[in-house]
Scaffold this active site. Structure first.
Site, PDB file in Angstrom:
ATOM      1  N   TYR A 109       0.862  -1.188   0.000  1.00 44.87           N
ATOM      2  CA  TYR A 109       0.000   0.000   0.000  1.00 44.87           C
ATOM      3  C   TYR A 109       0.895   1.233   0.000  1.00 44.87           C
ATOM      4  CZ  TYR A 109      -4.129   2.810   1.129  1.00 44.87           C
ATOM      5  OH  TYR A 109      -5.128   3.740   1.115  1.00 44.87           O
ATOM      6  N   LYS A 181      -6.782  -1.789  -2.468  1.00 44.02           N
ATOM      7  CA  LYS A 181      -7.811  -1.620  -1.431  1.00 44.02           C
ATOM      8  C   LYS A 181      -8.532  -2.936  -1.159  1.00 44.02           C
ATOM      9  CE  LYS A 181      -7.712   2.736  -0.185  1.00 44.02           C
ATOM     10  NZ  LYS A 181      -7.714   3.249   1.198  1.00 44.02           N
TER      11      LYS A 181
END
Length: 571
Positions: A109, A181
């Site tokens: 991420y 996500k």
């Protein structure tokens, strides 16, 4: 390929039924076990000649994969390695990352995923997700129908790529933020990978570098805006709801001028969520509430200054004002008066008129109370004496020593959140904040920071990481099959996250829990969201338990785990 799975809302699948070509089994990321195929499956599927003879456990595979991961030269190379593994063997990928979550989180991420997105067209190997472009709107129903059936998708993440992770317009590369996500929802809340759909809405890009890059994979045109853009988004939403009527839609990294409008348009029609607005608001509010409890300041009295009033800043302001209104019985207008928002023109005032976004207008102050000379951050801090200072400006060093010392003179425990990402854009360094407040500050940041030692005492720094919040909200929404995501459901999520704050037991501890504990945190948040949905009449799922212990167990048994399922061949 035809696959028969137990539904997400029933017990997790304990076996998979296949009728695909035998050798294709090793090419399926969902079913491939690599060296972990047991003897009876090697015999059944005729895999002996396709695999080395030693049969390994999943843990042994993780050990080897981790050594390979460590051998990569830098974080972008590690990110690419993990993406390649995910395309080969999903279970091994998730098990590896889950085992080393704290170490690998910044690689899968922010900030490393931002580097991968910037280089998407150059690193491209295998497409993942659904690509919809604005010049081909007439086929959305057909295109989405290629991704399983009506009951097969629970969670959709969609982005148009205009404002990605603080690095701006990345066009079609936004598919990777949708993928990332969804990976986080699986790791942190057990959302089943086969029941997810990452989507990118490609309406062009205003990124000159991409427009001039002959390898760029997206539409090589300027971003389309206005009515045609709105029609594009609406066609996607309608097609997604038609094909996947129970799916929860998560909007991600839309531009400032569109994010709020899109959320406002659809949140009263469908179960949807914008992480940049609501997720950031929820996690920041949870940290703030924990800080207020430590500093013994009542919610009805709190004064908040937000520096940077874009999508994230106004999302935080909205979440704070909604909570003040809900918890203190104040009106939304009264609650909004406890928040002062500052952006590029300075303090937001009503005379800015059309220069204000719709979201900003709710927090604009009367001009007669603020001269043009006292609308900068230092002047506002001197006049307001805020308990809380939040930075979402991407202006590094904006929280200067003068500003912080002024704040600290007027409140006992200044609550200071420099949240801008990546780290180089933070409004202040935690070490300086503790120094300038003589260790009295309560700090949370937008990126991970090491502990700070001040006057011989160590302070752990909380990270306002949306991943401790949005996966649990999504899990609760999916399992309850809610018709809408209400403000009260988000407030319930915030309270559940705040209750996990280590600082409530020891003020030297961080205001928010660590991401390593996030799966149990997601159970707490999902339970709170589900109970609120039931109370408001928004839950549509049948058989939701009514007792707390039964509800939590009901949630846990529906969370996906990274483990190999037995395979059964169906002729």
């Amino acid at each position: 390929m035809s696959v028969s799975n137990s539904k997400f809302r029933d017990l997790p699948a304990r076996r998979e039924v296949l009728n695909l070509p035998i050798q294709a089994l090793l090419k399926s990321s969902q079913f491939n076990k690599g060296s972990a195929f047991p003897e009876h499956e090697r015999t059944k599927f005729k895999l002996h000649s396709l695999l080395p003879p030693n049969i390994q456990t999943l843990d042994e595979q993780v050990q080897r994969a981790y050594q390979q991961y460590q051998s990569r030269a830098d974080d972008l190379a590690k990110n690419t390695f993990l993406a390649s593994m995910k395309a080969q063997n999903e279970v091994l990928y998730y098990k590896l990352v889950q085992t080393h979550l704290k170490e690998m989180f910044s690689v899968i991420y922010t900030p490393t995923e931002g580097d991968a997105i910037e280089n998407y067209s150059r690193l491209f190997r295998k497409p993942e997700g659904c690509f919809l472009n604005i010049n081909d709107q007439g086929h959305f129903d057909e295109y989405l129908a290629e991704f399983w059936n009506a009951e097969d998708i629970d969670y959709i993440v969609v982005s148009d790529g205009e404002e990605i992770l603080g690095i701006g317009d990345q066009g079609v590369g936004a598919i990777l933020i949708s993928v990332a996500k969804l990976v986080i929802t699986t790791l942190c809340a057990g959302i089943h990978p086969p029941r997810q759909l990452p989507v990118v809405l490609d309406c062009g890009t205003d990124n000159e570098k991409l427009l001039n890059d002959e390898l760029y994979l997206g539409l090589r045109q300027r971003r389309v805006r206005g009515e045609k853009y709105d029609e594009f988004v609406d066609r996607f939403v309608k097609a997604a709801r038609k094909q996947f009527p129970k799916a929860y839609i998560h909007f991600e990294d839309f531009g400032l001028n569109n994010a709020r409008r899109i959320l406002d348009r659809y949140q009263s029609q469908i179960p949807c969520f914008n992480d940049d607005i609501q997720g950031t608001g929820c996690v920041t509010l949870a940290a703030m509430l924990a800080g207020l409890q430590v500093s013994q300041v009542k919610l009805e009295d709190v004064r908040v200054v937000i520096f940077g009033s874009g999508t994230a800043g106004i999302g935080i302001a909205d979440q704070i004002s909604d909570t003040i209104a809900t918890e203190t019985q104040k009106s939304k207008d009264e609650a909004s008066k406890q928040i002062w928002c500052i952006d590029k023109p300075g303090l937001l005032v009503k005379s800015l008129g059309d220069k204000l976004t719709e979201g900003q207008k709710s927090f604009a102050r009367d001009d007669d109370q603020w001269s043009e000379n006292d609308r900068d951050l230092l002047s506002v801090v001197k006049k307001v004496h805020p308990h809380v200072l939040i930075g979402t400006s991407t202006k590094p060093g904006a929280f200067t020593e003068d500003i912080i010392r002024e704040m600290a003179e007027n409140v006992k425990r200044p609550i200071i959140f420099p949240l801008s990402n990546p780290t180089r854009l933070h409004e202040a360094k935690p070490a300086d904040l503790y120094k300038w407040t003589d260790g009295r500050a309560l700090v949370a940041t937008g990126s991970p920071f090491p502990p700070v030692t001040h006057n011989g005492k160590q302070y752990d720094i909380a990270e306002c990481n949306n991943s401790t919040c949005f996966p649990g909200i999504g899990l609760g929404a999916v399992l309850s099959q809610c018709r809408l995501v209400s403000k009260k459901m988000l407030v319930a999520a915030v309270e559940a996250l705040k209750a996990r704050s280590p600082a409530l037991k020891d003020p030297a501890k961080p205001l928010l829990p660590d991401v390593e504990d996030v799966r149990e945190i997601s159970v707490d948040i999902a339970a709170a969201v589900i109970l609120c949905a039931v109370e408001e009449g928004l839950a549509q799922a049948e058989g939701i338990p009514t007792t707390d212990s039964e509800l939590r167990e009901w949630i846990r048994i529906q969370m996906w785990e990274a483990e190999y399922r037995p395979l059964v061949y169906e002729d």
